[in-house]
Scaffold this active site. Structure first.
Site, PDB file in Angstrom:
ATOM      1  CG  LEU A  29      -1.878  -1.024   1.238  1.00  0.00           C
ATOM      2  CD1 LEU A  29      -2.812  -1.084   2.705  1.00  0.00           C
ATOM      3  CD2 LEU A  29      -3.032  -1.037   0.069  1.00  0.00           C
TER       4      LEU A  29
ATOM      5  NE  ARG B  65       8.731  -0.054  -0.197  1.00  0.00           N
ATOM      6  CZ  ARG B  65       9.558  -1.120  -1.078  1.00  0.00           C
ATOM      7  NH1 ARG B  65      10.850  -0.867  -1.149  1.00  0.00           N
ATOM      8  NH2 ARG B  65       8.754  -2.260  -1.345  1.00  0.00           N
ATOM      9  N   GLY B  66       7.682   3.851   3.547  1.00  0.00           N
ATOM     10  CA  GLY B  66       7.929   5.086   4.061  1.00  0.00           C
ATOM     11  C   GLY B  66       9.525   4.765   4.504  1.00  0.00           C
ATOM     12  N   GLY B  67       9.986   5.632   5.494  1.00  0.00           N
ATOM     13  CA  GLY B  67      11.286   5.678   5.929  1.00  0.00           C
ATOM     14  C   GLY B  67      11.568   4.607   6.946  1.00  0.00           C
ATOM     15  CG  MET B  68      10.376   4.568  11.076  1.00  0.00           C
ATOM     16  SD  MET B  68      11.726   3.835  11.871  1.00  0.00           S
ATOM     17  CE  MET B  68      10.691   2.887  12.976  1.00  0.00           C
ATOM     18  N   GLY B  69       9.056   1.947   7.387  1.00  0.00           N
ATOM     19  CA  GLY B  69       8.720   0.544   7.217  1.00  0.00           C
ATOM     20  C   GLY B  69       7.719   0.504   5.985  1.00  0.00           C
TER      21      GLY B  69
ATOM     22  CB  VAL C  24       1.629   0.429   4.991  1.00  0.00           C
ATOM     23  CG1 VAL C  24       0.287  -0.214   5.383  1.00  0.00           C
ATOM     24  CG2 VAL C  24       2.029   1.073   5.920  1.00  0.00           C
TER      25      VAL C  24
ATOM     26  CE  LYS D  13       4.873   2.447   9.595  1.00  0.00           C
ATOM     27  NZ  LYS D  13       4.294   3.520   9.938  1.00  0.00           N
TER      28      LYS D  13
ATOM     29  CG  ASP E  57       6.689  12.528  10.637  1.00  0.00           C
ATOM     30  OD1 ASP E  57       6.946  13.788  10.428  1.00  0.00           O
ATOM     31  OD2 ASP E  57       6.884  11.605   9.794  1.00  0.00           O
TER      32      ASP E  57
END
Length: 624
Positions: free
Chosen positions: A63, A65-69, A71, A86, A178
């Site tokens: 779904l 993607r970000g800096g931590m993980g 989804v 996530k 954030d």
């Protein structure tokens, strides 16, 4: 390391099965060490989890993607319930402290049960890699909606729900850190509008390292620079008010379509948060109410103590800024037939052509009686007639939670009257009457009268009075001047003459304001070095304390060399001791040219001048 077998369920073969969206991995044998780094060594993408099973859920598709993980959309293997999973990035799992804090923060999120916060269903680990199971949301992010400025009502509605979510989190000691459009998800409602869901709570807090240490080894950034509070930018401790700052930035972006602080480099943006004052949203986008703009400025205050104390306080301020201001109470002069004087009442507008006047005491006029009215409206006065249409007794008022009084219907319903009434009620000026053509005789008469009123900085000349005139004479002369000038306003004069009349009235008003008040007059006389006027002010009751206060203001503006005034005063005293009185008087005058409000120099000059004129000096008590 054992790598599980791969099976593709697609009808068409793929050249690279690793990239197949329907790839299914067989479970690894018990006790097998499925290392995520080893997958990369085998040419497999450790972030491609399609078809893998995490607990009771099988991954369907990515779904976001970000800096931590990342989804993922996942389905329960038995009941097909859809959830969002996530998963922490594989390259971050080596940081044991980060993993531990990820799990700890997730446990904290289970305490936040609120309709505007994404729900957390489960928290687990798979081969050392933590993941969160959350509710699956279908809608759009605020980032996709807010491509253009939003209407103030919609922006405040969304921000209010964000504040509700922040309040719930702050109550459990969780700071988001954030907040940005990408972390605000919108679910469409059946009857229109959106329900806000706040995502990624606590992620920025998970990345909070000690001051001066940046987590460069994990490639992440502490917050989003465009939305970071000044204390967050400088590495100082933060609390929930940092989220309120970010909410102010978010509100500015929603209302204007732009960010309040930008730059070509993140460091430039962080410096702007620390140094630059927050801009006014209404100055950038005229459709933003000024009251709403002021709320956002306070939310973006540099110091946390200058912001709103809580998210609930910010929410109330946002909603209050959009409420229309209540109409100001009207003052109405009502005169009944045969009455000697009008009665002054307070009231409010009721409907298009109605008024309701408050009356705590006395009897109201009978129903259907006509009364003469003079309405004092925000834009000016308006005379009209009204008819009494109903009474509200004290008993009825208590039952209806209102003030007792009576209702009036305005009798004049002509379009011109209604237009004037609406304009004055809104604070607009009355319509300027169309002046009749000026006659030569009226022009000549006005010209002759205006010759008596000169301009310039000398206000004594404006009124035509002596510079030591008593205050009563000054006030009397101002009244006489107004009595001459004000009737000219109603005469048909040319625009140039009318402008001169208004200018003369303004100068007369300025002269009365300054010369009719002892303290303002003494400062004006000091500017003119008018010693006679200064003595008049002392003789009419100006106290020594007031004189010293005026002198302090005068000296601060003029920056005169006080040492020279003292030198001239000492010289005058020496001449006077030797009997050189004229030289002494000249020395005192020199001192007063420099410091005209020097009390000792004034007293010496006054007494010596009286002595040289052969007249007795006024008593010392004149200067009290």
């Amino acid at each position: 390391m054992q790598v599980p077998a791969l099976h593709c369920s697609c009808a068409t073969p793929h050249p690279d099965r690793v990239q197949c969206p329907t790839l299914i991995r067989e479970p690894a044998a018990p006790g097998a060490d499925l290392g995520w780094e080893a997958l990369g060594a085998q040419g497999l993408d450790p972030e491609n989890l399609t078809g893998q099973q995490f607990g009771s859920f099988r991954m369907v598709r990515e779904l976001g993607r970000g800096g931590m993980g990342t989804v993922w959309l996942a389905e329960h293997v038995l009941i097909q319930k859809r959830v969002a999973v996530k998963v922490l990035h594989a390259h971050l799992i080596r940081d044991r402290r980060l993993v531990t804090r990820f799990l700890s923060e997730a446990r904290t999120l289970t305490l936040i049960q609120h309709p505007n916060v994404v729900s957390l269903f489960d928290l687990n680990m798979r081969e050392g890699r933590p993941y969160l199971v959350m509710e699956y949301l279908e809608g759009q992010s605020l980032a996709s909606l807010a491509q253009e400025p939003l209407a103030p009502a919609l922006a405040v509605e969304l921000l209010s729900q964000v504040c509700d979510a922040l309040s719930a989190a702050h109550a459990h000691g969780v700071v988001h850190r954030d907040l940005k459009p990408a972390n605000v998800f919108l679910l469409p409602r059946e009857k229109g509008g959106y329900r806000v869901k706040l995502l990624d709570f606590g992620i920025a807090k998970l990345l909070s390292y000690p001051a001066g240490v940046m987590p460069t080894q994990s490639g992440t950034l502490l917050g989003t620079p465009e939305f970071m509070a000044p204390e967050q930018c400088s590495g100082a401790p933060v609390d929930g008010r940092a989220d309120l700052y970010a909410a102010g930035v978010l509100g500015y972006q929603l209302l204007t379509g732009q960010l309040p602080f930008t730059g070509s480099h993140p460091a430039e943006v962080l410096l702007a948060h620390l140094m630059k004052p927050p801009p006014l949203a209404h100055a950038h986008h005229p459709g933003v109410p000024e009251a709403l703009s002021r709320v956002l400025v306070r939310a973006m205050a540099k110091k946390p103590e200058d912001r709103f104390a809580t998210a609930e306080a910010l929410r109330q301020a946002l909603q209050e800024a959009l409420r229309p201001a209540p109409p100001p109470p009207l003052t109405v002069h009502m005169r009944r037939k045969g009455a000697d004087a009008p009665r002054v009442l307070r009231g409010e507008r009721a409907g298009r052509l109605g008024l309701f006047l408050y009356m705590e005491e006395g009897a109201p006029p009978p129903v259907l009686e006509d009364v003469a009215l003079r309405l004092q409206l925000p834009g000016g006065e308006l005379s009209c007639t009204g008819q009494v249409v109903r009474h509200v007794s004290a008993e009825q008022a208590r039952a209806w939670h209102m003030a007792p009084g009576f209702g009036l219907e305005l009798r004049d319903s002509s379009p011109d009257f209604l237009h004037t009434f609406e304009r004055l009620l809104a604070g607009g000026p009355p319509a300027a009457p169309v002046p009749a053509p000026a006659s030569a005789l009226e022009e000549a008469r006005a010209e002759a009268l205006l010759r008596n009123f000169r301009g310039g900085t000398d206000l004594y000349a404006v009124l035509g009075v002596a510079k030591d005139a008593p205050t009563d004479a000054i006030r009397r002369r101002a009244r006489e001047a107004r009595a001459v000038l004000e009737p000219l306003r109603g005469q048909p004069l040319s625009p140039a003459l009318r402008q001169r009349v208004e200018a003369a009235l303004a100068r007369v008003g300025e002269a009365l304001h300054t010369l009719g008040h002892l303290e303002r007059r003494v400062e004006h006389d000091a500017q003119l070095r008018n010693l006679e006027g200064l003595l008049r002010c002392l003789s009419e009751g100006l106290t020594v304390t007031a004189l010293e206060q005026c002198r302090a203001r005068f000296l601060s503006r003029q920056r005169v060399p006080q040492g020279r005034a003292t030198l001239y005063l000492a010289t005058g005293l020496a001449f006077a001791a030797q009997g050189e009185l004229h030289q002494a008087l000249e020395a005192y005058e020199q001192a007063l040219r420099i410091d005209p409000l020097h009390l000792e120099a004034l007293k010496r000059w006054r007494m010596l001048r009286a002595q040289l004129r052969g007249t007795p000096a006024p008593a010392e008590g004149a200067a009290r």
